[in-house]
Design a protein around this motif. Sequence first.
Motif, PDB file in Angstrom:
ATOM      1  N   VAL A  51      19.486 -88.487  31.609  1.00  0.00           N
ATOM      2  CA  VAL A  51      19.161 -89.903  31.447  1.00  0.00           C
ATOM      3  C   VAL A  51      20.269 -90.781  32.019  1.00  0.00           C
ATOM      4  O   VAL A  51      21.450 -90.573  31.732  1.00  0.00           O
ATOM      5  CB  VAL A  51      18.931 -90.242  29.964  1.00  0.00           C
ATOM      6  CG1 VAL A  51      18.682 -91.734  29.768  1.00  0.00           C
ATOM      7  CG2 VAL A  51      17.754 -89.437  29.422  1.00  0.00           C
ATOM      8  N   ASP A  52      19.863 -91.766  32.833  1.00  0.00           N
ATOM      9  CA  ASP A  52      20.806 -92.722  33.402  1.00  0.00           C
ATOM     10  C   ASP A  52      20.860 -94.026  32.625  1.00  0.00           C
ATOM     11  O   ASP A  52      21.912 -94.662  32.525  1.00  0.00           O
ATOM     12  CB  ASP A  52      20.419 -93.058  34.856  1.00  0.00           C
ATOM     13  CG  ASP A  52      20.360 -91.828  35.732  1.00  0.00           C
ATOM     14  OD1 ASP A  52      21.359 -91.081  35.761  1.00  0.00           O
ATOM     15  OD2 ASP A  52      19.315 -91.607  36.383  1.00  0.00           O
ATOM     16  N   LEU A  53      19.706 -94.443  32.105  1.00  0.00           N
ATOM     17  CA  LEU A  53      19.589 -95.777  31.510  1.00  0.00           C
ATOM     18  C   LEU A  53      18.782 -95.707  30.209  1.00  0.00           C
ATOM     19  O   LEU A  53      17.752 -95.035  30.152  1.00  0.00           O
ATOM     20  CB  LEU A  53      18.900 -96.725  32.500  1.00  0.00           C
ATOM     21  CG  LEU A  53      18.567 -98.139  32.035  1.00  0.00           C
ATOM     22  CD1 LEU A  53      19.840 -98.895  31.652  1.00  0.00           C
ATOM     23  CD2 LEU A  53      17.810 -98.886  33.130  1.00  0.00           C
ATOM     24  N   ILE A  54      19.270 -96.415  29.188  1.00  0.00           N
ATOM     25  CA  ILE A  54      18.587 -96.450  27.897  1.00  0.00           C
ATOM     26  C   ILE A  54      18.363 -97.900  27.490  1.00  0.00           C
ATOM     27  O   ILE A  54      19.315 -98.684  27.436  1.00  0.00           O
ATOM     28  CB  ILE A  54      19.415 -95.752  26.797  1.00  0.00           C
ATOM     29  CG1 ILE A  54      19.747 -94.320  27.200  1.00  0.00           C
ATOM     30  CG2 ILE A  54      18.673 -95.770  25.464  1.00  0.00           C
ATOM     31  CD1 ILE A  54      20.747 -93.646  26.288  1.00  0.00           C
ATOM     32  N   PHE A  55      17.112 -98.250  27.195  1.00  0.00           N
ATOM     33  CA  PHE A  55      16.803 -99.526  26.565  1.00  0.00           C
ATOM     34  C   PHE A  55      16.777 -99.255  25.066  1.00  0.00           C
ATOM     35  O   PHE A  55      15.897 -98.544  24.574  1.00  0.00           O
ATOM     36  CB  PHE A  55      15.462-100.069  27.052  1.00  0.00           C
ATOM     37  CG  PHE A  55      15.513-100.614  28.448  1.00  0.00           C
ATOM     38  CD1 PHE A  55      15.856-101.939  28.678  1.00  0.00           C
ATOM     39  CD2 PHE A  55      15.249 -99.798  29.535  1.00  0.00           C
ATOM     40  CE1 PHE A  55      15.919-102.439  29.967  1.00  0.00           C
ATOM     41  CE2 PHE A  55      15.310-100.287  30.829  1.00  0.00           C
ATOM     42  CZ  PHE A  55      15.649-101.621  31.048  1.00  0.00           C
ATOM     43  N   LEU A  56      17.730 -99.809  24.346  1.00  0.00           N
ATOM     44  CA  LEU A  56      17.979 -99.397  22.963  1.00  0.00           C
ATOM     45  C   LEU A  56      17.890-100.578  22.001  1.00  0.00           C
ATOM     46  O   LEU A  56      18.654-101.533  22.094  1.00  0.00           O
ATOM     47  CB  LEU A  56      19.372 -98.758  22.873  1.00  0.00           C
ATOM     48  CG  LEU A  56      19.828 -98.230  21.521  1.00  0.00           C
ATOM     49  CD1 LEU A  56      18.894 -97.147  21.009  1.00  0.00           C
ATOM     50  CD2 LEU A  56      21.257 -97.685  21.635  1.00  0.00           C
ATOM     51  N   ASP A  57      16.937-100.492  21.073  1.00  0.00           N
ATOM     52  CA  ASP A  57      16.833-101.493  20.015  1.00  0.00           C
ATOM     53  C   ASP A  57      17.975-101.278  19.027  1.00  0.00           C
ATOM     54  O   ASP A  57      18.435-100.159  18.824  1.00  0.00           O
ATOM     55  CB  ASP A  57      15.477-101.340  19.313  1.00  0.00           C
ATOM     56  CG  ASP A  57      15.207-102.441  18.304  1.00  0.00           C
ATOM     57  OD1 ASP A  57      15.801-103.530  18.438  1.00  0.00           O
ATOM     58  OD2 ASP A  57      14.403-102.218  17.396  1.00  0.00           O
ATOM     59  N   ILE A  58      18.446-102.364  18.418  1.00  0.00           N
ATOM     60  CA  ILE A  58      19.553-102.258  17.468  1.00  0.00           C
ATOM     61  C   ILE A  58      19.052-102.016  16.057  1.00  0.00           C
ATOM     62  O   ILE A  58      19.432-101.049  15.403  1.00  0.00           O
ATOM     63  CB  ILE A  58      20.432-103.526  17.511  1.00  0.00           C
ATOM     64  CG1 ILE A  58      21.114-103.665  18.880  1.00  0.00           C
ATOM     65  CG2 ILE A  58      21.498-103.476  16.402  1.00  0.00           C
ATOM     66  CD1 ILE A  58      21.878-104.956  19.059  1.00  0.00           C
ATOM     67  N   ASN A  76      26.929 -90.051  29.527  1.00  0.00           N
ATOM     68  CA  ASN A  76      27.386 -91.041  30.514  1.00  0.00           C
ATOM     69  C   ASN A  76      26.248 -91.949  30.964  1.00  0.00           C
ATOM     70  O   ASN A  76      26.126 -92.292  32.137  1.00  0.00           O
ATOM     71  CB  ASN A  76      28.028 -90.359  31.729  1.00  0.00           C
ATOM     72  CG  ASN A  76      29.405 -89.820  31.406  1.00  0.00           C
ATOM     73  OD1 ASN A  76      30.108 -90.351  30.557  1.00  0.00           O
ATOM     74  ND2 ASN A  76      29.799 -88.751  32.089  1.00  0.00           N
ATOM     75  N   ALA A  77      25.404 -92.321  30.011  1.00  0.00           N
ATOM     76  CA  ALA A  77      24.272 -93.187  30.323  1.00  0.00           C
ATOM     77  C   ALA A  77      24.653 -94.647  30.132  1.00  0.00           C
ATOM     78  O   ALA A  77      25.601 -94.976  29.419  1.00  0.00           O
ATOM     79  CB  ALA A  77      23.081 -92.843  29.432  1.00  0.00           C
ATOM     80  N   THR A  78      23.910 -95.510  30.788  1.00  0.00           N
ATOM     81  CA  THR A  78      24.084 -96.945  30.657  1.00  0.00           C
ATOM     82  C   THR A  78      23.095 -97.474  29.632  1.00  0.00           C
ATOM     83  O   THR A  78      21.950 -97.063  29.599  1.00  0.00           O
ATOM     84  CB  THR A  78      23.844 -97.647  32.015  1.00  0.00           C
ATOM     85  OG1 THR A  78      24.798 -97.170  32.952  1.00  0.00           O
ATOM     86  CG2 THR A  78      23.954 -99.148  31.889  1.00  0.00           C
ATOM     87  N   VAL A  79      23.555 -98.378  28.765  1.00  0.00           N
ATOM     88  CA  VAL A  79      22.699 -98.931  27.721  1.00  0.00           C
ATOM     89  C   VAL A  79      22.443-100.414  27.956  1.00  0.00           C
ATOM     90  O   VAL A  79      23.367-101.174  28.258  1.00  0.00           O
ATOM     91  CB  VAL A  79      23.331 -98.745  26.332  1.00  0.00           C
ATOM     92  CG1 VAL A  79      22.587 -99.562  25.277  1.00  0.00           C
ATOM     93  CG2 VAL A  79      23.325 -97.284  25.937  1.00  0.00           C
ATOM     94  N   ILE A  80      21.188-100.808  27.821  1.00  0.00           N
ATOM     95  CA  ILE A  80      20.806-102.211  27.738  1.00  0.00           C
ATOM     96  C   ILE A  80      20.195-102.397  26.360  1.00  0.00           C
ATOM     97  O   ILE A  80      19.184-101.779  26.033  1.00  0.00           O
ATOM     98  CB  ILE A  80      19.788-102.602  28.825  1.00  0.00           C
ATOM     99  CG1 ILE A  80      20.413-102.448  30.213  1.00  0.00           C
ATOM    100  CG2 ILE A  80      19.298-104.038  28.614  1.00  0.00           C
ATOM    101  CD1 ILE A  80      19.424-102.660  31.352  1.00  0.00           C
ATOM    102  N   PHE A  81      20.831-103.210  25.536  1.00  0.00           N
ATOM    103  CA  PHE A  81      20.320-103.433  24.190  1.00  0.00           C
ATOM    104  C   PHE A  81      19.132-104.389  24.216  1.00  0.00           C
ATOM    105  O   PHE A  81      19.142-105.392  24.931  1.00  0.00           O
ATOM    106  CB  PHE A  81      21.407-104.000  23.283  1.00  0.00           C
ATOM    107  CG  PHE A  81      22.422-102.976  22.864  1.00  0.00           C
ATOM    108  CD1 PHE A  81      22.118-102.030  21.900  1.00  0.00           C
ATOM    109  CD2 PHE A  81      23.676-102.950  23.438  1.00  0.00           C
ATOM    110  CE1 PHE A  81      23.040-101.081  21.512  1.00  0.00           C
ATOM    111  CE2 PHE A  81      24.614-102.005  23.061  1.00  0.00           C
ATOM    112  CZ  PHE A  81      24.293-101.064  22.100  1.00  0.00           C
ATOM    113  N   THR A  82      18.122-104.060  23.463  1.00  0.00           N
ATOM    114  CA  THR A  82      17.010-104.983  23.226  1.00  0.00           C
ATOM    115  C   THR A  82      17.074-105.348  21.754  1.00  0.00           C
ATOM    116  O   THR A  82      17.149-104.455  20.904  1.00  0.00           O
ATOM    117  CB  THR A  82      15.650-104.331  23.554  1.00  0.00           C
ATOM    118  OG1 THR A  82      15.462-103.173  22.741  1.00  0.00           O
ATOM    119  CG2 THR A  82      15.600-103.933  25.025  1.00  0.00           C
ATOM    120  N   THR A  83      17.084-106.624  21.447  1.00  0.00           N
ATOM    121  CA  THR A  83      17.448-107.021  20.107  1.00  0.00           C
ATOM    122  C   THR A  83      16.777-108.301  19.652  1.00  0.00           C
ATOM    123  O   THR A  83      16.396-109.138  20.464  1.00  0.00           O
ATOM    124  CB  THR A  83      18.980-107.190  20.008  1.00  0.00           C
ATOM    125  OG1 THR A  83      19.328-107.672  18.729  1.00  0.00           O
ATOM    126  CG2 THR A  83      19.480-108.156  21.052  1.00  0.00           C
TER     127      THR A  83
END
Length: 260
Positions: A51-58, A76-83
């Motif tokens: 996995v390279d990218l994670i859209f992650l709810d808080i 070593n993945a990149t996270v974009i938080f969805t919140t």
Amino acid sequence: MAALNTIIVDDEEFARSSLYFLLQENCPGVNICGIAKSVNEARALLQSYDVDLIFLDIAMPGENGFSLIPQVQEANATVIFTTAYDQYALKAIKANAIDYLLKPIDIEELIAAVEKATKYQQLNQALLQNTGLKNLETELKEQKGINRLTLPSGQGYRLVDVDDIIHIEADSNYSIFHLKNKEKITVSKVLKDYEEILPEERFFRIHKSSIVNLKYVKEYNNKNGLVLLLENGESLVVSRRRASDFFEKIKTYALLQSEK
């Protein structure tokens, strides 16, 4: 660069599906390889895919999004938080995040966030990212300036000022928000999720089925058990085991208000 292998982690079905379709329609550089409705399911996806990218709810029931950070660092993945946290609360920590998206998600902001994540992957700045995630976890936990909530409502979202919430009522796996304008909003999250998010100096869980905004407590008496009368005319019962904590809480709240 090859498409970013991406997973979506969110406990809300509408949030998962809407983000999936937004990515499919607007972000050709993203390859969605999995969708999870909990941190535990996300861990399984991280073990199964590169996995390279994670859209992650808080804010999720059980484990919140930060529980996944150790596995994120290993991958070593990149996270974009969805919140659903408001912009004011996130402002102080934005510098440490790869990016965040405030629900409901704006298409242009989504595209920009994916572009930023792509650049991070290209520059191989995973170490910088992981340091930022540690700082983000600490600072968000310490952040008490939550002024607005984003509530899933029907097929969309409602932005609600925290000060407009009189009390929240539990109804099985749902929570019913009673607002100052007498409106009621029912959301598919349990009361505990909001107990953890709302400012503890203003909100108190008086019963297993009730959270009250102390601002709207008009009077209370213990003639037949402890009962609160709220400014909207409603009466709420305080459970026996929470009564002493309530007395301490309301005294502290009153003192803080008198000092302002």
